[in-house]
Design a protein around this motif. Structure first.
Motif, short mmCIF file in Angstrom:
data_model
loop_
_atom_site.label_atom_id
_atom_site.label_comp_id
_atom_site.label_asym_id
_atom_site.label_seq_id
_atom_site.Cartn_x
_atom_site.Cartn_y
_atom_site.Cartn_z
N ASP A 153 -20.10 -41.50 -13.91
CA ASP A 153 -19.49 -41.70 -12.59
C ASP A 153 -18.37 -42.72 -12.75
N PHE A 154 -17.12 -42.26 -12.71
CA PHE A 154 -16.00 -43.14 -12.99
C PHE A 154 -15.67 -44.06 -11.81
N THR A 155 -16.12 -43.71 -10.62
CA THR A 155 -15.97 -44.63 -9.50
C THR A 155 -16.87 -45.85 -9.70
N ALA A 156 -18.11 -45.61 -10.09
CA ALA A 156 -19.03 -46.70 -10.39
C ALA A 156 -18.53 -47.51 -11.58
N LEU A 157 -17.86 -46.87 -12.52
CA LEU A 157 -17.36 -47.55 -13.71
C LEU A 157 -16.42 -48.69 -13.34
N GLY A 158 -15.50 -48.45 -12.43
CA GLY A 158 -14.55 -49.47 -12.04
C GLY A 158 -15.23 -50.68 -11.42
N GLU A 159 -16.23 -50.43 -10.59
CA GLU A 159 -16.95 -51.53 -9.95
C GLU A 159 -17.80 -52.29 -10.95
N LEU A 160 -18.48 -51.56 -11.83
CA LEU A 160 -19.36 -52.19 -12.80
C LEU A 160 -18.59 -53.09 -13.76
N THR A 161 -17.46 -52.62 -14.26
CA THR A 161 -16.68 -53.43 -15.20
C THR A 161 -16.23 -54.73 -14.56
N THR A 162 -15.83 -54.67 -13.29
CA THR A 162 -15.41 -55.89 -12.61
C THR A 162 -16.57 -56.86 -12.45
N ARG A 163 -17.72 -56.35 -12.07
CA ARG A 163 -18.88 -57.23 -11.86
C ARG A 163 -19.38 -57.81 -13.18
N LEU A 164 -19.34 -57.03 -14.25
CA LEU A 164 -19.74 -57.56 -15.56
C LEU A 164 -18.78 -58.65 -16.03
N TYR B 43 -27.10 -49.26 -11.39
CA TYR B 43 -26.24 -48.11 -11.10
C TYR B 43 -26.93 -46.78 -11.37
N GLY B 44 -28.20 -46.83 -11.73
CA GLY B 44 -29.04 -45.64 -11.79
C GLY B 44 -28.47 -44.51 -12.62
N ASP B 45 -28.38 -43.33 -12.01
CA ASP B 45 -27.97 -42.12 -12.72
C ASP B 45 -26.51 -42.15 -13.16
N ALA B 46 -25.71 -43.06 -12.60
CA ALA B 46 -24.32 -43.16 -13.03
C ALA B 46 -24.23 -43.62 -14.48
N VAL B 47 -25.27 -44.31 -14.96
CA VAL B 47 -25.32 -44.77 -16.35
C VAL B 47 -26.16 -43.80 -17.15
N GLU B 48 -25.53 -43.08 -18.05
CA GLU B 48 -26.23 -42.08 -18.84
C GLU B 48 -26.93 -42.69 -20.05
N LYS B 49 -26.38 -43.79 -20.56
CA LYS B 49 -26.97 -44.41 -21.74
C LYS B 49 -26.66 -45.91 -21.74
#
Length: 238
Positions: free
Chosen positions: A113-124, A71-77
């Motif tokens: 990026d809260f849009t990416a957050l929703g997708e990432l949590t589901t995939r994790l 997710y690149g720059d959407a992940v700050e840390k």
């Protein structure tokens, strides 16, 4: 002793008839959108052999890390927290016999990026033996919202002091003291309650189709600031 420039004498916190003082408190409360969201990721593994359990844990940890990094720059840390591998002993029988080994790795990801957050949590959460907790919404420590709240609190203090002076038929002459009491987010991470908690399917479950991304609604953040201020004013006619 006569006051001099080198020895001005004791302070007069309540002013004098020639220079009365006004003490006020200025307050501000802002409600703003969060800037970051943090999630906790726990990767687990279990096996009857220690080496096999460690191998599975390493593989699943790498899979979770690689997924977050896509997710690149959407992940700050992205940080690795605690790691553990512990034996589970049998409850019955003589001697200490190991029934299985349990391993866990805890990760923390911070996203902007809260849009990416929703997708990432589901995939994790769809990964084997992986749990997701959060999100915890927050502002950055240097967020402009904190500065705006402090400035608004100062303006409110000045306005309140002017109103008191006007009620006495006089005006302010000088600022004597400005003391910052508090300017902080009342729900900073990690005290904010998580908005959801998910657990993935077990390793023996059938692989379903990829779940749709979560639609997350960011939690508004409350920022408070308070200041104490003292002013002098021209002597009123009472």
């Amino acid at each position: 002793m006569t006051p001099t420039p080198e020895n001005p004498g004791p302070a007069t916190p309540y002013g004098t008839p020639a220079a009365p003082r006004i003490a006020v408190r200025g307050e501000a409360h802002l409600e703003v959108d969060p800037e970051i969201a943090r999630i906790g990721i726990t990767v687990s593994a279990r096996g009857t052999d220690r080496t096999d359990a460690l191998t599975d844990l390493t593989r699943r940890n790498t899979t979770a890390l690689d997924l977050v990094k896509t997710y690149g720059d959407a992940v700050e840390k992205l940080e690795t927290g605690t790691f553990s591998i512990a034996p589970e002993l049998t409850r019955h029988g003589r001697g200490e016999r190991v029934r299985a080994y349990h391993g866990r790795v805890h990760l923390t990801a911070e996203l902007t990026d809260f849009t990416a957050l929703g997708e990432l949590t589901t995939r994790l959460a769809d990964l084997d033996l992986t749990s997701v907790d959060g999100p915890w919404w927050a502002l950055r420590p240097d967020s402009p919202a904190h500065r705006h709240a402090r400035q608004q609190a100062v303006r409110e203090a000045v306005q309140r002091a002017r109103e008191y002076a006007e009620a006495l038929g006089t005006t302010l002459t000088a600022l004597v003291e400005l003391a910052d009491l508090e300017a902080e987010n009342v729900q900073p991470y990690p005290t904010a309650a998580p908005q959801f908690a998910m657990r993935s399917r077990g390793f023996d479950a059938a692989a379903p189709e990829q779940a749709p991304a979560l639609d997350l609604e960011p939690e508004r953040q409350h920022v408070y600031a308070q200041v104490n201020a003292r002013f002098t004013m021209s002597p009123p006619t009472l």
